[in-house]
Design a protein around this motif. Sequence first.
Motif, mmCIF file in Angstrom:
data_model
loop_
_atom_site.group_PDB
_atom_site.id
_atom_site.type_symbol
_atom_site.label_atom_id
_atom_site.label_comp_id
_atom_site.label_asym_id
_atom_site.label_seq_id
_atom_site.Cartn_x
_atom_site.Cartn_y
_atom_site.Cartn_z
ATOM 1 N N ALA A 106 0.800 -1.324 -0.068
ATOM 2 C CA ALA A 106 0.157 -0.067 -0.063
ATOM 3 C C ALA A 106 0.897 1.112 0.100
ATOM 4 C CB ALA A 106 -0.858 -0.083 1.116
ATOM 5 N N VAL A 108 0.951 5.642 -1.240
ATOM 6 C CA VAL A 108 0.522 6.637 -1.743
ATOM 7 C C VAL A 108 1.460 7.771 -1.592
ATOM 8 C CG1 VAL A 108 -1.357 8.697 -1.567
ATOM 9 C CG2 VAL A 108 -2.008 6.148 -1.363
ATOM 10 N N ARG A 114 -3.802 11.698 2.370
ATOM 11 C CA ARG A 114 -5.053 12.390 3.457
ATOM 12 C C ARG A 114 -6.034 12.904 2.169
ATOM 13 N NH1 ARG A 114 -4.575 12.399 8.888
ATOM 14 N NH2 ARG A 114 -6.878 12.719 8.703
ATOM 15 N N GLY A 116 -7.874 10.479 0.215
ATOM 16 C CA GLY A 116 -8.771 9.255 0.053
ATOM 17 C C GLY A 116 -8.335 8.222 -1.011
ATOM 18 N N ASN A 145 4.538 2.096 12.366
ATOM 19 C CA ASN A 145 3.576 2.818 11.309
ATOM 20 C C ASN A 145 2.645 3.573 11.581
ATOM 21 O OD1 ASN A 145 2.855 3.987 8.847
ATOM 22 N ND2 ASN A 145 3.186 2.165 7.675
HETATM 23 C C1 LIG Z 1 -0.586 4.903 4.792
HETATM 24 C C2 LIG Z 1 -0.955 5.357 3.477
HETATM 25 C C3 LIG Z 1 -0.935 4.394 2.598
HETATM 26 C C4 LIG Z 1 -2.239 6.089 3.383
HETATM 27 O O1 LIG Z 1 -2.824 6.658 2.315
HETATM 28 P P1 LIG Z 1 -3.768 7.784 2.149
HETATM 29 O O2 LIG Z 1 -4.046 8.164 0.785
HETATM 30 O O3 LIG Z 1 -3.027 9.087 2.650
HETATM 31 O O4 LIG Z 1 -5.070 7.447 2.935
HETATM 32 P P2 LIG Z 1 -6.347 8.079 2.924
HETATM 33 O O5 LIG Z 1 -6.416 9.569 2.427
HETATM 34 O O6 LIG Z 1 -7.173 6.950 2.081
HETATM 35 O O7 LIG Z 1 -6.884 7.870 4.206
HETATM 36 C C5 LIG Z 1 -7.932 7.166 4.994
HETATM 37 C C6 LIG Z 1 -8.204 7.346 6.392
HETATM 38 O O8 LIG Z 1 -7.108 6.788 6.888
HETATM 39 C C7 LIG Z 1 -6.669 7.822 7.984
HETATM 40 N N1 LIG Z 1 -5.144 8.459 7.961
HETATM 41 C C8 LIG Z 1 -4.489 8.327 6.685
HETATM 42 N N2 LIG Z 1 -3.403 8.818 6.840
HETATM 43 C C9 LIG Z 1 -3.389 9.297 8.200
HETATM 44 C C10 LIG Z 1 -2.380 9.880 8.871
HETATM 45 N N3 LIG Z 1 -1.423 10.392 8.486
HETATM 46 N N4 LIG Z 1 -2.697 10.226 10.175
HETATM 47 C C11 LIG Z 1 -3.790 9.770 10.820
HETATM 48 N N5 LIG Z 1 -4.912 9.222 10.140
HETATM 49 C C12 LIG Z 1 -4.677 8.997 8.891
HETATM 50 C C13 LIG Z 1 -7.916 8.970 8.059
HETATM 51 O O9 LIG Z 1 -8.709 8.522 9.036
HETATM 52 C C14 LIG Z 1 -8.198 9.152 6.623
HETATM 53 O O10 LIG Z 1 -9.496 9.365 6.381
HETATM 54 P P3 LIG Z 1 -9.487 11.374 6.670
HETATM 55 O O11 LIG Z 1 -8.552 11.682 5.891
HETATM 56 O O12 LIG Z 1 -11.035 11.232 5.974
HETATM 57 O O13 LIG Z 1 -9.617 11.521 7.943
HETATM 58 C C15 LIG Z 1 0.157 6.564 2.974
HETATM 59 O O14 LIG Z 1 0.304 7.487 4.186
HETATM 60 C C16 LIG Z 1 1.460 6.104 2.608
HETATM 61 O O15 LIG Z 1 1.839 5.529 1.532
HETATM 62 N N6 LIG Z 1 2.408 5.639 3.595
HETATM 63 C C17 LIG Z 1 3.739 5.121 3.553
HETATM 64 C C18 LIG Z 1 3.782 3.663 3.041
HETATM 65 C C19 LIG Z 1 2.992 2.960 4.198
HETATM 66 O O16 LIG Z 1 2.890 3.263 5.234
HETATM 67 N N7 LIG Z 1 2.037 1.939 3.741
HETATM 68 C C20 LIG Z 1 1.284 1.290 4.496
HETATM 69 C C21 LIG Z 1 2.017 -0.002 4.793
HETATM 70 S S1 LIG Z 1 1.067 -1.083 5.912
#
Ligand SMILES: CC(C)(COP(=O)(O)OP(=O)(O)OC[C@H]1O[C@@H](n2cnc3c(N)ncnc32)[C@H](O)[C@@H]1OP(=O)(O)O)[C@@H](O)C(=O)NCCC(=O)NCCS
Length: 171
Positions: A106, A108, A114, A116, A145
Amino acid sequence: MRRRHATASTTPTGLVVRAADAADLEIVVALRLRLLAEEARNPAVALSLTDLHEHARQLSERQLASPTDVIFLATQRDAALGMLRVAVSRPPRLVRPQPYGFMTSAYVVPSYRRAGVLRALVRAGEAWCRARGLGEVRLHCTVDNAPGNASWEALGYGVAELVRRRTLTEE
Ligand SMILES: CC(C)(COP(=O)(O)OP(=O)(O)OC[C@H]1O[C@@H](n2cnc3c(N)ncnc32)[C@H](O)[C@@H]1OP(=O)(O)O)[C@@H](O)C(=O)NCCC(=O)NCCS
């Protein structure tokens, strides 16, 4: 990381989520290497391979060709913003040996977090699992994480199991 494609599904934010195919290999490899670079900060994640790019390429090639794997890409105006891999997993256990969906990779890109993007990828992954009769989805996320765990909690993924580790040194 730009390529023109037919639309598979569109979220309210204008993102398009679609299953990657063999022609997306370089996009998938590039996103995977960005994920690995971020994960390198975590001691629980091994990054000892010398030719990381080539390994990522070979792994991605195999997964893109596998009938039990799918890699979803989230795109906006043809730019790749994120990825999520889902695989059919069958636990080698006597208890509850039903196959389930397993999500990995996963990622982004930082400037689109943040918004979606993961939410859209996960919903596509869940639909893919449902279409294959899988009644459960699992994944791993390291305890340190915080954004990852907050995301999975928000998307309905509770903690079911903990992996404990201890580094063994000479005594
Ligand atoms: C983790 C990751 C994939 C999240 O992707 P994203 O597209 O930002 O997530 P979304 O915007 O769909 O978030 C969905 C919900 O998750 C929660 N969320 C996402 N990122 C968050 C953060 N940094 N802190 C707190 N809550 C968070 C929120 O509730 C969010 O909904 P909201 O924005 O409406 O409040 C991204 O931060 C990433 O790529 N991180 C590095 C790689 C990683 O850690 N991958 C996961 C390995 S298990």
